[in-house]
Every structure is written in C-alpha cells, then in structure tokens.
Design a protein around this motif. Sequence first.
Motif, PDB file in Angstrom:
ATOM      1  N   ALA A  23       0.813  -1.215   0.000  1.00  0.00           N
ATOM      2  CA  ALA A  23       0.000   0.000   0.000  1.00  0.00           C
ATOM      3  C   ALA A  23       0.843   1.261   0.000  1.00  0.00           C
ATOM      4  N   ALA A  24       2.089   1.144   0.429  1.00  0.00           N
ATOM      5  CA  ALA A  24       2.950   2.323   0.515  1.00  0.00           C
ATOM      6  C   ALA A  24       3.254   2.866  -0.880  1.00  0.00           C
ATOM      7  N   ALA A  25       3.555   4.150  -0.929  1.00  0.00           N
ATOM      8  CA  ALA A  25       3.885   4.785  -2.200  1.00  0.00           C
ATOM      9  C   ALA A  25       5.224   4.298  -2.732  1.00  0.00           C
ATOM     10  N   ALA A  26       6.149   4.026  -1.851  1.00  0.00           N
ATOM     11  CA  ALA A  26       7.475   3.557  -2.236  1.00  0.00           C
ATOM     12  C   ALA A  26       8.149   2.950  -1.015  1.00  0.00           C
ATOM     13  N   LEU A  27       9.061   2.018  -1.263  1.00  0.00           N
ATOM     14  CA  LEU A  27       9.800   1.420  -0.162  1.00  0.00           C
ATOM     15  C   LEU A  27      10.935   2.344   0.266  1.00  0.00           C
ATOM     16  N   GLN A  28      11.080   2.518   1.562  1.00  0.00           N
ATOM     17  CA  GLN A  28      12.180   3.319   2.085  1.00  0.00           C
ATOM     18  C   GLN A  28      13.465   2.486   2.076  1.00  0.00           C
ATOM     19  N   ARG A  29      14.592   3.149   2.240  1.00  0.00           N
ATOM     20  CA  ARG A  29      15.879   2.453   2.214  1.00  0.00           C
ATOM     21  C   ARG A  29      15.941   1.323   3.249  1.00  0.00           C
ATOM     22  N   SER A  30      15.468   1.601   4.450  1.00  0.00           N
ATOM     23  CA  SER A  30      15.516   0.599   5.511  1.00  0.00           C
ATOM     24  C   SER A  30      14.650  -0.607   5.163  1.00  0.00           C
ATOM     25  N   GLU A  31      13.535  -0.378   4.478  1.00  0.00           N
ATOM     26  CA  GLU A  31      12.641  -1.476   4.102  1.00  0.00           C
ATOM     27  C   GLU A  31      13.247  -2.329   2.996  1.00  0.00           C
ATOM     28  N   VAL A  32      13.894  -1.670   2.034  1.00  0.00           N
ATOM     29  CA  VAL A  32      14.567  -2.414   0.974  1.00  0.00           C
ATOM     30  C   VAL A  32      15.681  -3.279   1.564  1.00  0.00           C
ATOM     31  N   PHE A  33      16.461  -2.694   2.466  1.00  0.00           N
ATOM     32  CA  PHE A  33      17.540  -3.437   3.112  1.00  0.00           C
ATOM     33  C   PHE A  33      16.986  -4.651   3.853  1.00  0.00           C
ATOM     34  N   HIS A  34      15.896  -4.464   4.589  1.00  0.00           N
ATOM     35  CA  HIS A  34      15.304  -5.560   5.354  1.00  0.00           C
ATOM     36  C   HIS A  34      14.815  -6.680   4.440  1.00  0.00           C
ATOM     37  N   VAL A  35      14.159  -6.323   3.331  1.00  0.00           N
ATOM     38  CA  VAL A  35      13.656  -7.334   2.397  1.00  0.00           C
ATOM     39  C   VAL A  35      14.804  -8.137   1.800  1.00  0.00           C
ATOM     40  N   SER A 112      26.709  -4.866   4.459  1.00  0.00           N
ATOM     41  CA  SER A 112      27.246  -3.530   4.656  1.00  0.00           C
ATOM     42  C   SER A 112      27.472  -2.831   3.314  1.00  0.00           C
ATOM     43  N   ALA A 113      27.985  -3.583   2.335  1.00  0.00           N
ATOM     44  CA  ALA A 113      28.197  -3.016   1.003  1.00  0.00           C
ATOM     45  C   ALA A 113      26.872  -2.629   0.365  1.00  0.00           C
ATOM     46  N   PHE A 114      25.851  -3.468   0.556  1.00  0.00           N
ATOM     47  CA  PHE A 114      24.534  -3.161   0.004  1.00  0.00           C
ATOM     48  C   PHE A 114      23.935  -1.924   0.669  1.00  0.00           C
ATOM     49  N   GLN A 115      24.138  -1.789   1.973  1.00  0.00           N
ATOM     50  CA  GLN A 115      23.648  -0.611   2.685  1.00  0.00           C
ATOM     51  C   GLN A 115      24.309   0.656   2.142  1.00  0.00           C
ATOM     52  N   GLN A 116      25.597   0.583   1.851  1.00  0.00           N
ATOM     53  CA  GLN A 116      26.299   1.726   1.283  1.00  0.00           C
ATOM     54  C   GLN A 116      25.752   2.078  -0.091  1.00  0.00           C
ATOM     55  N   ALA A 117      25.405   1.049  -0.877  1.00  0.00           N
ATOM     56  CA  ALA A 117      24.820   1.296  -2.196  1.00  0.00           C
ATOM     57  C   ALA A 117      23.475   2.004  -2.064  1.00  0.00           C
ATOM     58  N   LEU A 118      22.664   1.568  -1.100  1.00  0.00           N
ATOM     59  CA  LEU A 118      21.365   2.206  -0.867  1.00  0.00           C
ATOM     60  C   LEU A 118      21.536   3.661  -0.454  1.00  0.00           C
ATOM     61  N   ASP A 119      22.544   3.920   0.364  1.00  0.00           N
ATOM     62  CA  ASP A 119      22.775   5.285   0.840  1.00  0.00           C
ATOM     63  C   ASP A 119      23.286   6.203  -0.268  1.00  0.00           C
ATOM     64  N   LYS A 120      23.967   5.626  -1.254  1.00  0.00           N
ATOM     65  CA  LYS A 120      24.613   6.442  -2.280  1.00  0.00           C
ATOM     66  C   LYS A 120      23.761   6.624  -3.538  1.00  0.00           C
ATOM     67  N   LEU A 168      28.386   3.863  -8.000  1.00  0.00           N
ATOM     68  CA  LEU A 168      28.226   3.013  -6.832  1.00  0.00           C
ATOM     69  C   LEU A 168      29.538   2.962  -6.051  1.00  0.00           C
ATOM     70  N   PRO A 169      29.469   2.544  -4.777  1.00  0.00           N
ATOM     71  CA  PRO A 169      30.714   2.393  -4.002  1.00  0.00           C
ATOM     72  C   PRO A 169      31.679   1.425  -4.668  1.00  0.00           C
ATOM     73  N   LEU A 170      32.932   1.478  -4.281  1.00  0.00           N
ATOM     74  CA  LEU A 170      33.960   0.629  -4.883  1.00  0.00           C
ATOM     75  C   LEU A 170      33.704  -0.851  -4.644  1.00  0.00           C
ATOM     76  N   ASP A 171      32.785  -1.177  -3.734  1.00  0.00           N
ATOM     77  CA  ASP A 171      32.456  -2.574  -3.469  1.00  0.00           C
ATOM     78  C   ASP A 171      31.695  -3.209  -4.627  1.00  0.00           C
ATOM     79  N   PHE A 172      31.259  -2.429  -5.602  1.00  0.00           N
ATOM     80  CA  PHE A 172      30.485  -2.942  -6.731  1.00  0.00           C
ATOM     81  C   PHE A 172      31.211  -2.673  -8.043  1.00  0.00           C
ATOM     82  N   ALA A 173      31.168  -3.662  -8.942  1.00  0.00           N
ATOM     83  CA  ALA A 173      31.792  -3.538 -10.259  1.00  0.00           C
ATOM     84  C   ALA A 173      30.729  -3.740 -11.335  1.00  0.00           C
ATOM     85  N   PRO A 174      30.760  -2.968 -12.425  1.00  0.00           N
ATOM     86  CA  PRO A 174      29.752  -3.103 -13.479  1.00  0.00           C
ATOM     87  C   PRO A 174      29.838  -4.449 -14.184  1.00  0.00           C
ATOM     88  N   LYS A 175      28.674  -5.046 -14.457  1.00  0.00           N
ATOM     89  CA  LYS A 175      28.577  -6.302 -15.193  1.00  0.00           C
ATOM     90  C   LYS A 175      27.607  -6.102 -16.359  1.00  0.00           C
TER      91      LYS A 175
END
Length: 244
Positions: A23-35, A112-120, A168-175
């Motif tokens: 029902a929410a308009a969009a998922l917040q960062r914390s909700e995406v991380f939790h899922v 932790s790397a995924f959280q940084q991606a969400l923040d950035k 994205l943070p350096l923890d991620f490389a393009p594929k």
Amino acid sequence: METTSSLGADERRGPGSVEVQVAAAALQRSEVFHVVKELLGFVLYMHHQIPSVLQSLETEFAGLKEEMSEMTAPLAELKPSDQRKYNTRKREVRCRVKKQEKLMKGISTVLSAFQQALDKVSTIEGVALILGGSLAVRALISCGAGSLSYTGPTKLFLLVRCPCTLNLPLDFAPKREFRYSKKQVVPQQMSIKCNTAYYQKNNKHVASIVDPSCCTSESSPSDVIWFQCKHTIRGLPCKASLEG
C-alpha cells in the motif's frame, strides 16, 4: 552468471515469479535493506548453506562471542572436575566461533556493502541473488536442487540493477554483459509493486528506492546495467549444518 532469486529484476512474469502488492507509495531504504536481508537468509537456509535461519544464527554467534570473551577472564580456583568441564566448554565455544566466523563476516560484509549502495544511489531497480560458484551447480540449484542433491558449501553473489551513470561504491563492479540462459536456469523472481496513484498524488517530491511503477523508469534498457558486489558469502559444509 545465472539468477536464482531476484527482487524487481525483470518486468516479465513467469512460473517462477511472485508479485507482492504494497500500500505504501514507495519502499524506504531501511525497508529495501530488510527485504533483501530476509531473502538472502532465506536462500542460504533453504539450500542448507547456514545451519539455522539468519536471525537465530546471528543471535547464537553473538552469544558465543560473548561467552568466549568472558572465558578469557581469570577465574577463582576450581575443583579438578569443574576445571575439566570448563576447559571442554571453552574448546567447544572457540571451535564453534571459528567455524562460523568467516561465514558471519561474509554476510556482514555483503550487507554492509549493500547498505552503502542504498545510501549512495537514489534508485535501485532490481536486486539479484545468485547461488552457486559454477555453471553446473547454479543450474541445479535454480531448478530446485537442494541439500539432498548437492551437499557441499557454495558461494552466494549479490547484484544490483542501476542506471549506468550512477557511481556506486567501490564494493560494486559493473557487469554489462550479465545474462543467464533460460534453457539451463529457471530464475525465481519477486516483484514488489507500490501504490503508484497514491505516490503521484501525495508524494511528488519523495525519491524512491524501488520505482513505484514496478522497476520501470524513463531510462532506456541500455542505460540500466547490473553491478556485482565484489564480496561473496560462502556457506558452511552441509555436514556441519545438519549437525548444528
């Protein structure tokens, strides 16, 4: 690489797809991380890469580390029988911590790397979890093979789908060439659809992590690519998992 589990990774629907309406308009960062964390733990546990559900494993590991730290403190003189029991327990705790430490560090590093991606990044259009360190193993797992068919520990990879212009943070490389063969792999997909009408009416200035139109955007398909996390999670041996 072959996709075994994904969140909003593709608009196409198939027999292995699950759609969730929120029902929410969009998922917040914390909700995406939790899922994503819940899905990651689910994939690892269902394929016997971890001995228990992730929440229980985290609680157990924290308790073992606390107990081990307490055992390093000096004790009053003990009876020989009590000393033997104490030393036996100390070895047991140290062994269990050592067995789980690499796994827990891997899980923590990936999350932790995924959280940084969400923040950035303002918009992440999809997340994919890939289980299996080789083509043959990934194909077996994605087609439903579990611990009874494959008993060894394997690797879990995490990818995110974003516009290629984002940094994205350096923890991620393009594929850019990330693909999977439908003849060899049957991906399991989960799509989260948000309330688009509510979003447009009441949240015109709110940025979303998961696009409210179910992972579609104004960007052309060529502008959106996959980025793979450089860190991986390696499961525990199945024998250790079953024995707990």
